[in-house]
Design an enzyme around this catalytic site. Structure first.
Site, short mmCIF file in Angstrom:
data_model
loop_
_atom_site.label_atom_id
_atom_site.label_comp_id
_atom_site.label_asym_id
_atom_site.label_seq_id
_atom_site.Cartn_x
_atom_site.Cartn_y
_atom_site.Cartn_z
N CYS A 154 114.84 -28.29 76.00
CA CYS A 154 115.72 -28.03 74.87
C CYS A 154 115.81 -29.30 74.04
O CYS A 154 115.27 -30.33 74.41
CB CYS A 154 117.11 -27.60 75.34
SG CYS A 154 117.13 -26.08 76.29
N LEU A 178 115.64 -23.63 74.47
CA LEU A 178 114.57 -22.92 75.14
C LEU A 178 115.22 -22.25 76.33
O LEU A 178 115.66 -22.91 77.27
CB LEU A 178 113.46 -23.87 75.60
CG LEU A 178 112.31 -23.22 76.38
CD1 LEU A 178 111.55 -22.23 75.51
CD2 LEU A 178 111.36 -24.28 76.92
N ASN A 236 119.98 -31.34 78.02
CA ASN A 236 118.61 -30.88 78.18
C ASN A 236 118.22 -31.19 79.62
O ASN A 236 118.23 -32.35 80.02
CB ASN A 236 117.70 -31.60 77.19
CG ASN A 236 116.21 -31.37 77.44
OD1 ASN A 236 115.39 -32.21 77.13
ND2 ASN A 236 115.85 -30.23 78.00
N GLY A 237 117.91 -30.16 80.41
CA GLY A 237 117.52 -30.43 81.78
C GLY A 237 117.79 -29.28 82.71
O GLY A 237 118.12 -28.17 82.28
N THR A 259 96.64 -45.70 76.31
CA THR A 259 96.49 -44.76 77.41
C THR A 259 97.27 -43.48 77.16
O THR A 259 96.79 -42.38 77.43
CB THR A 259 96.96 -45.41 78.73
OG1 THR A 259 96.24 -46.62 78.94
CG2 THR A 259 96.75 -44.49 79.89
N ARG A 282 95.49 -41.32 74.41
CA ARG A 282 94.25 -40.72 74.93
C ARG A 282 94.54 -39.52 75.84
O ARG A 282 93.96 -38.45 75.71
CB ARG A 282 93.46 -41.75 75.73
CG ARG A 282 92.73 -42.78 74.92
CD ARG A 282 92.02 -43.72 75.88
NE ARG A 282 91.36 -44.83 75.20
CZ ARG A 282 90.81 -45.85 75.83
NH1 ARG A 282 90.84 -45.90 77.15
NH2 ARG A 282 90.23 -46.83 75.16
#
Length: 554
Positions: free
Chosen positions: A2, A50, A75-76, A332, A335
């Site tokens: 969320c 969500l 959020n969690g 990193t 990529r």
């Protein structure tokens, strides 16, 4: 996944400020709500949802008739929410896993909000507003699996909070002052004056990597056999993460980490009687090592397997979009994010899976990076492992969150389960080192009983995700470097040190990423304190394929 957003003490009309909340709309495509807080004209809470648990009553900002003075956005997932209800006699009124946070905050008022946060088994970023006591409380989980940014200007009392930095940069205060990531494992308490302006009262670290949980655990390492304990705790870590009213699937590269997660997900879904087949998702260029290995694992497990096969042109084209979502220019991270971003887009558009389990965190916890073979001692390897875990929220955890949330998915990472990591880090440093030329030896051998995975899968050599998605003949990093050589000239690279004294780009690829980042987030290069690079080796590139110990799997 969320998106949360809040402002306190705004000098501007919050009806103007609140438009910034829509910059994180991708995190919660199912519903949206924004609330101006009564009697606090300069304070506003916003939420993009969500929907994963309790579709009917899980909307936020959350208030309860028993605690009308407390507002919550978070959020969690709180995996022990039912246990908390029993242990603390909370009398919750919904099935929403976040509701106990409101009850606990009120019940543990004397002990403080850090005591409340320490009772949560899960991943979270939360903002609580206590209107009766004029307090704002912010908190974030141990490893920063769920993101949180905030800006606080002490001179005028403005406080802004958001799941992603971009939701604060558009504010009149936030764009001029220090938008910073909120530190994992911390709680901050702010006092509000009559105009809603915030003053920082306290900052507390309630948890850190390796610290033993304070909450009642759902599984205990009762055996004298450490490998048995590792299996027990990791199975519990996966089991917790099946908590969902939406379809659960998994990322699958064919490497150790994702394969173990996928195998346990399939096993436990059968035991729980889940009706739908588990969907697994692999990404790569045609004939890439990861695609081949993932097919083999999927066939063994019997998953409904999906592949996203992409071209070099397709991957190169979305790099600017990926950097915007990441809010990072680390080599990193960028990529590795391209492939994950593409597969997340595929999952969102082509399937009904919403929750995806993934293998992030295993390399940091179990010393899976190839450079750990060069550690001078077990203790130095242990210190490096803990450092990586502490900083993970700025690198691989960030990648996992932004690439999935960018397409309205929720990622869950059982290797970063608080209980599992605290036990694993408590084991002797010598036992956690690479052995017999194999990284993550202890983790591999813990599942080497012939029941979960075939040995050739379990002992497949390490393949970095950003390398494994490309062909063996030409790595993804080589494709990107050739592309960037055309985008950046030699003079630009020579002058980079003047323009970017912090984390000065040393290669054309690094400069291309930095320039793209600065176009979106000017003068925010300090968000990345250092560029991720392997330790104890001499290399100018973070790719595993540049290291001497690298050995490609068959």
């Amino acid at each position: 996944m969320c998106g949360i957003w809040a402002v306190f003490g705004s000098e501007d009309d919050v009806s103007v400020q609140c438009h910034a909340v829509h910059k994180i709309g991708h995190r919660g495509p199912d519903a949206f709500r924004i609330e101006n807080i009564q009697h606090f004209e300069n304070c506003c809470l916003g939420f993009h949802r969500l929907s994963i648990v309790d579709d009917m009553l899980g909307m936020q900002p959350m208030r309860l008739y028993t605690h009308p003075q407390i507002w919550l956005i978070y959020n969690g997932e709180i995996y022990n929410h039912k246990q908390l209800d029993k242990d603390f006699k909370l009398n919750v009124s919904t099935n929403c896993d976040g509701e106990p946070m409101i009850h606990l905050y009120d019940k543990l008022r004397v002990e403080g909000p850090d005591a409340m946060a320490a009772q949560l088994d899960g991943v979270f970023a939360f903002c609580i507003m206590d209107t009766a006591n004029r307090k704002v409380i912010l908190g974030r989980d141990t490893y920063g699996v769920r993101p949180l940014f905030r800006v606080h200007t002490a001179d005028n009392g403005f406080l802004g909070v958001c799941s992603e930095a971009k939701g604060l940069l558009g504010l009149s205060h936030g764009s001029k002052n220090g938008v910073e990531p909120f530190l994992p494992g911390h709680v901050e308490v702010y006092k509000l004056d009559l105009q809603g302006r915030a003053t920082l009262e306290s900052r507390t670290c309630f948890n850190s990597p390796g610290q033993i949980p304070k909450y009642r655990t759902l599984a205990s390492p009762d055996s004298n056999n450490m490998k048995e304990n590792i299996r027990t705790l990791f199975e519990a870590a996966v089991s917790k993460r099946l908590m969902a009213d939406r379809r659960v699937g998994c990322m699958l590269s064919g490497g150790l980490d994702s394969s173990v997660v996928a195998a346990l997900l399939v096993k436990q879904s059968k035991e729980l009687g889940i009706k739908y087949p588990i969907q697994s998702f692999a990404v790569g260029m045609k004939n890439s090592p990861d695609l081949k290995a993932a097919r083999k694992v999927a066939k063994h497990l019997g998953t409904e397997h999906h592949e996203k096969i992409f071209t070099a042109e397709e991957a190169l084209e979305i790099i600017p979009e990926v950097i915007d979502k990441l809010e990072s220019y680390d080599i990193t991270t960028v990529r590795a994010s391209v492939g994950m971003y593409l597969i997340s887009k595929y999952i969102r558009n082509k399937t009904d899976t919403t929750v995806v389990l993934s293998g992030e965190g295993a390399d940091e916890l179990a010393q899976g990076y190839i450079y750990f073979h060069n550690a001078p001692s077990a203790e130095e390897a242990n210190e490096e492992s803990r450092r990586l875990l502490k900083d993970l929220y700025m690198y691989d955890v960030l990648r996992g969150d932004r690439t999935t949330a960018g397409h309205g998915l929720e990622i869950r990472v059982p290797f970063l389960d608080h209980q599992f990591t605290s036990y694993y880090l408590s084991l002797p440093a010598e036992d956690r080192q690479p052995k017999e030329g194999v990284e993550k030896f202890l983790l591999r051998s813990s599942f080497d009983d012939g029941k979960l995975l075939p040995r050739d899968i379990l002992w497949r050599p390490k393949e970095a995700f950003s390398d494994g998605i490309a062909s063996a003949e030409k790595s993804w990093f080589q494709i990107v470097q050739e592309h960037c050589d055309k985008k950046i000239n030699d003079t630009e690279l020579e002058e980079a040190i003047k323009k970017y004294p912090h984390n000065t780009p040393r290669t054309k690829e690094a400069l291309f990423y930095r320039k793209t980042f600065e176009e979106k987030f000017p003068e925010k290069g300090h968000w990345i304190p250092y560029m991720w690079m392997p330790k104890w080796v001499s290399t100018d590139d973070p790719s595993a394929r540049t290291l001497k110990h690298y050995k490609q799997s068959a």
